[in-house]
Design an enzyme around this catalytic site. Structure first.
Site, PDB file in Angstrom:
ATOM      1  N   CYS A  74      -0.225  -2.210 -11.046  1.00 45.93           N
ATOM      2  CA  CYS A  74       1.083  -2.884 -11.053  1.00 45.93           C
ATOM      3  C   CYS A  74       1.048  -4.155 -11.899  1.00 45.93           C
ATOM      4  O   CYS A  74       2.064  -4.566 -12.435  1.00 45.93           O
ATOM      5  CB  CYS A  74       1.502  -3.245  -9.631  1.00 45.93           C
ATOM      6  SG  CYS A  74       0.963  -2.078  -8.381  1.00 45.93           S
ATOM      7  N   ASP A 106      -0.369  -3.217  -2.093  1.00 43.53           N
ATOM      8  CA  ASP A 106      -0.093  -2.429  -0.889  1.00 43.53           C
ATOM      9  C   ASP A 106      -0.640  -1.014  -1.031  1.00 43.53           C
ATOM     10  O   ASP A 106      -1.181  -0.442  -0.097  1.00 43.53           O
ATOM     11  CB  ASP A 106       1.418  -2.299  -0.665  1.00 43.53           C
ATOM     12  CG  ASP A 106       2.045  -3.608  -0.248  1.00 43.53           C
ATOM     13  OD1 ASP A 106       1.314  -4.591  -0.106  1.00 43.53           O
ATOM     14  OD2 ASP A 106       3.272  -3.621  -0.062  1.00 43.53           O
ATOM     15  N   CYS A 147       3.772  -6.268  -8.609  1.00 41.61           N
ATOM     16  CA  CYS A 147       3.726  -5.538  -7.346  1.00 41.61           C
ATOM     17  C   CYS A 147       4.730  -6.117  -6.323  1.00 41.61           C
ATOM     18  O   CYS A 147       5.291  -7.191  -6.531  1.00 41.61           O
ATOM     19  CB  CYS A 147       2.300  -5.602  -6.818  1.00 41.61           C
ATOM     20  SG  CYS A 147       1.919  -4.345  -5.598  1.00 41.61           S
ATOM     21  N   LYS A 149       5.043  -7.813  -3.470  1.00 40.02           N
ATOM     22  CA  LYS A 149       5.171  -9.166  -2.912  1.00 40.02           C
ATOM     23  C   LYS A 149       5.339 -10.210  -4.000  1.00 40.02           C
ATOM     24  O   LYS A 149       5.726 -11.338  -3.739  1.00 40.02           O
ATOM     25  CB  LYS A 149       3.939  -9.524  -2.057  1.00 40.02           C
ATOM     26  CG  LYS A 149       3.671  -8.575  -0.936  1.00 40.02           C
ATOM     27  CD  LYS A 149       4.870  -8.372  -0.056  1.00 40.02           C
ATOM     28  CE  LYS A 149       4.721  -7.169   0.839  1.00 40.02           C
ATOM     29  NZ  LYS A 149       4.615  -5.877   0.127  1.00 40.02           N
ATOM     30  N   CYS A 219       4.893   0.917  -8.663  1.00 43.18           N
ATOM     31  CA  CYS A 219       5.136   2.255  -8.107  1.00 43.18           C
ATOM     32  C   CYS A 219       6.526   2.757  -8.507  1.00 43.18           C
ATOM     33  O   CYS A 219       7.518   2.016  -8.428  1.00 43.18           O
ATOM     34  CB  CYS A 219       4.977   2.239  -6.605  1.00 43.18           C
ATOM     35  SG  CYS A 219       3.291   1.864  -6.102  1.00 43.18           S
ATOM     36  N   GLU A 470       2.475  -2.228   6.649  1.00 43.29           N
ATOM     37  CA  GLU A 470       3.400  -1.143   6.295  1.00 43.29           C
ATOM     38  C   GLU A 470       2.822   0.187   6.779  1.00 43.29           C
ATOM     39  O   GLU A 470       1.617   0.387   6.755  1.00 43.29           O
ATOM     40  CB  GLU A 470       3.588  -1.084   4.772  1.00 43.29           C
ATOM     41  CG  GLU A 470       4.377  -2.262   4.243  1.00 43.29           C
ATOM     42  CD  GLU A 470       4.627  -2.182   2.742  1.00 43.29           C
ATOM     43  OE1 GLU A 470       4.025  -1.331   2.066  1.00 43.29           O
ATOM     44  OE2 GLU A 470       5.428  -2.990   2.260  1.00 43.29           O
ATOM     45  N   SER A 496       6.674   0.728   3.971  1.00 40.07           N
ATOM     46  CA  SER A 496       6.654   0.680   2.512  1.00 40.07           C
ATOM     47  C   SER A 496       8.001   1.178   2.018  1.00 40.07           C
ATOM     48  O   SER A 496       8.680   1.957   2.691  1.00 40.07           O
ATOM     49  CB  SER A 496       5.556   1.619   2.031  1.00 40.07           C
ATOM     50  OG  SER A 496       5.816   2.021   0.720  1.00 40.07           O
TER      51      SER A 496
HETATM   52 FE1  FES Z   1       2.146  -2.303  -6.510  1.00 40.66          FE
HETATM   53 FE2  FES Z   1       3.378  -0.216  -5.322  1.00 40.66          FE
HETATM   54  S1  FES Z   1       1.331  -0.920  -5.001  1.00 40.66           S
HETATM   55  S2  FES Z   1       4.206  -1.677  -6.683  1.00 40.66           S
HETATM   56 MG    MG Z   2       4.922  -2.276  -0.177  1.00 38.02          MG
END
Ligand code: FES
Ligand code: MG
Length: 582
Positions: A74, A106, A147, A149, A219, A470, A496
């Site tokens: 990410c 995550d 990512c 957060k 993601c 999550e 998530s």
């Molecule tokens: Fe980074 Fe999904 S783990 S955006």
């Molecule tokens: Mg997440």
């Protein structure tokens, strides 16, 4: 932060008063304190080896907050984006200075106890950006996040600082491909459940694992990263289309350079985040994220960002806005398409135009372009006719929000359900209670969870976890076992953006402080009803009082370090799980 050194707010009207105010805008309001005058020679001496010339000391200094790291795909490309943003600042007559903050992933920590650090990292990111910006005296900021957060963390710092600011999204990942089907990280979580249930061989799981993540980017479905990027664009804090560009595209590099130039325009005009992040702008963010079918984390993050900018936002606002906004996007996790597909048809700008034309967006909100939302959208063309990713306003997937705030004797202060309509609007079942995320995941993978169960995962709230883990491994495994329509999952933790199915998170008050979720017993009948917006258990008030009398507060799990500090300070999820004390 000293308010006396802030650039004055300039009105948009051309009145003599507004003109006089405009004339007082000091583009170097913060950096001049650090570098101007003979008694600041030591500061200038320190800055020369990092690239400052005499001419640079006369320019506005812009902090480029980079979340670059090789921790996760990410963020692995963000150094290049930060460089581009920095050259945009320099080209526009400023002096850009890149500094780093942290990220965690995550996708990597999910399903392990390590995930407790995830939401905590949002605060660390916000605190670290605020610390560098305020200490070094930068006049403006471009923050580049990848990512989940990163984005709320950057915006929380931006809101607290209230200095001219532009957010840049690092961009979405491109899909992986396997046997002609698109893959992303959620495909792997679901394949784990399918393999555990003997629905696919181990070889197939390995193939999916190897092909799911083809390179840099966040993601790829309408999960939390893409949800927050879209919400921030709709809020007016990133440039038009910033949310809908692939991480590895030329467009993303252009977006970064343009962001560097845009922040300089804001600095010159004295436009600060408080003028952009208004209550109406938060409503715009909610509206677009709902239409896109976005993540439940939106609720938590918008509440936190609003607090940081001094806007009163509550769960009731999500209900009010959610009642009038249809869900239009057929995007993953509950739908078929990825962010890369949405980019192909024009990103979120045509959707915003549709929502504006339908009277669902506030067009008069100021944005980081220096123009209003309506002005930004004036020349946007509609989606091509032959597309089925974004439905027409009169043919929605769901006529109101899929993010539903539920109250009732199980969540008196509120909880957040994600009900896309694919699963129906009501679920009634028997409680199967787990006192931790780990215990629940083990039971699901061991196939102990059966049709008709409501899996209750507690002691995972902001304080109790701490950090609201999550539950994507859990919902992924339930999906992989083919139980998506037969099992519900409720928790005082969170989900998530990749989760789909009948799920309720953010249950407040949380178990750790004695909320009713702490009192549920195996076999209790639980009802989730999106129509009446209730989450209830069929247990009498008298029986609940008897159970509460026997309840003992759980022991504090962490006594040192960041988790201990977080648990001691964090507020309820219904207030955004923030660590400010007032
Ligand atoms: Fe980074 Fe999904 S783990 S955006
Ligand atoms: Mg997440």
């Amino acid at each position: 932060m000293s308010s006396s050194s802030k650039p004055p707010m300039s009105g948009s009207k051309n009145t003599p008063k507004a003109k006089a105010k405009k004339a007082r805008v000091n583009p170097r309001a913060y950096s001049s304190v650090v570098v101007d005058g003979k008694d600041r020679a030591a500061s200038r001496a320190m800055l020369r080896p990092v690239g400052f010339s005499d001419a640079d000391f006369k320019k506005p200094q812009i902090g480029i907050a980079s979340t670059w790291s090789m921790v996760t795909p990410c963020n692995m490309h963000i150094n290049k984006l930060a460089d581009k943003a920095c050259s945009g600042v320099d080209l526009a007559g400023g002096k850009g200075v890149i500094f780093n903050t942290i990220t965690i992933s995550d996708g990597i920590s999910m399903g392990t106890e390590n995930m407790k650090y995830s939401l905590v990292s949002r605060e660390v990111i916000a605190d670290s950006i605020e610390t560098v910006m305020a200490c070094q005296g930068y006049d403006g900021i471009v923050a580049v996040g990848g990512c989940d957060k990163n984005m709320p963390g950057c915006l929380m710092a931006i809101a607290r600082l209230d200095r001219p600011a532009v957010f840049v999204y690092g961009g979405t990942i491109l899909p992986g491909m396997h046997n002609g089907k698109q893959l992303d990280v959620v495909s792997v979580f679901e394949a784990i459940g399918a393999e555990a249930n003997n629905k696919i061989p181990l070889k197939e799981l390995k193939a999916i694992e190897s092909k799911a993540i083809p390179g840099p980017g966040s993601c790829g479905g309408m999960y939390t990263a893409n949800t927050m990027a879209s919400a921030i664009e709709a809020m007016g804090m990133s440039l038009s289309n910033s949310s809908a560009q692939a991480a590895v595209s030329e467009h993303k590099l252009e977006d970064c350079e343009a962001a560097g130039k845009a922040v300089m325009n804001l600095v010159k005009k004295g436009i600060t985040p408080k003028m952009i992040m208004t209550k109406k702008a938060f409503e715009n963010a909610m509206t677009v994220a709902i239409a896109l079918g976005g993540s439940t984390n939106l609720v938590l993050h918008l509440l936190a960002m609003a607090h940081c900018v001094g806007i009163k936002l509550s769960l009731a606002d999500f209900t009010r806005v959610g009642k009038r906004v249809p869900m239009l996007a057929d995007l993953k996790p509950s739908g078929r398409y990825s962010m890369a597909d949405l980019i192909e048809i024009g990103g979120i700008q045509p959707l915003m135009k549709m929502l504006l034309d339908a009277g669902l967006l506030h067009g008069d909100c100021l944005t980081v372009t220096g123009k209003t939302l309506k002005q930004n959208l004036a020349k946007v063309k509609p989606y091509p006719g032959a597309q089925d990713i974004i439905r027409a306003m009169d043919n929605p997937i769901k006529s109101d929000s899929h993010l539903v705030v539920l109250k009732g004797n199980l969540s008196p202060e509120g909880s957040v359900a994600k009900i896309s309509g694919h699963e129906g609007l009501r679920f009634e079942g028997r409680a199967r209670v787990y006192n931790s995320s780990d215990a629940a995941l083990k039971a699901i993978l061991d196939q102990k969870v059966k049709k008709g169960d409501v899996v209750v995962i507690r002691n995972e709230g902001p304080k109790g976890g701490p950090g609201m883990q999550e539950m994507l491994s859990h919902t992924g495994a339930i999906m992989g076992q083919g139980l998506g329509n037969e099992v519900a999952l409720i928790t005082d933790g969170r989900f998530s953006g990749g989760t789909h199915g009948f799920v309720v998170g953010h249950i407040t008050p949380e178990a750790h402080v004695g909320g009713p979720i702490a009192l549920v017993k195996n076999g209790d009948r639980i009802t989730i009803d999106a129509k009446s917006r209730t989450l209830s258990m069929d247990v009498s008030a008298k029986e609940l009082a008897a159970r509460k009398a026997k309840w003992k507060a759980p022991k504090v799990k962490y006594k040192r370090g960041v988790l201990a500090k977080y648990a001691a300070n964090v507020s309820s999820a219904s207030e955004g799980a923030i660590t400010d004390q007032f």
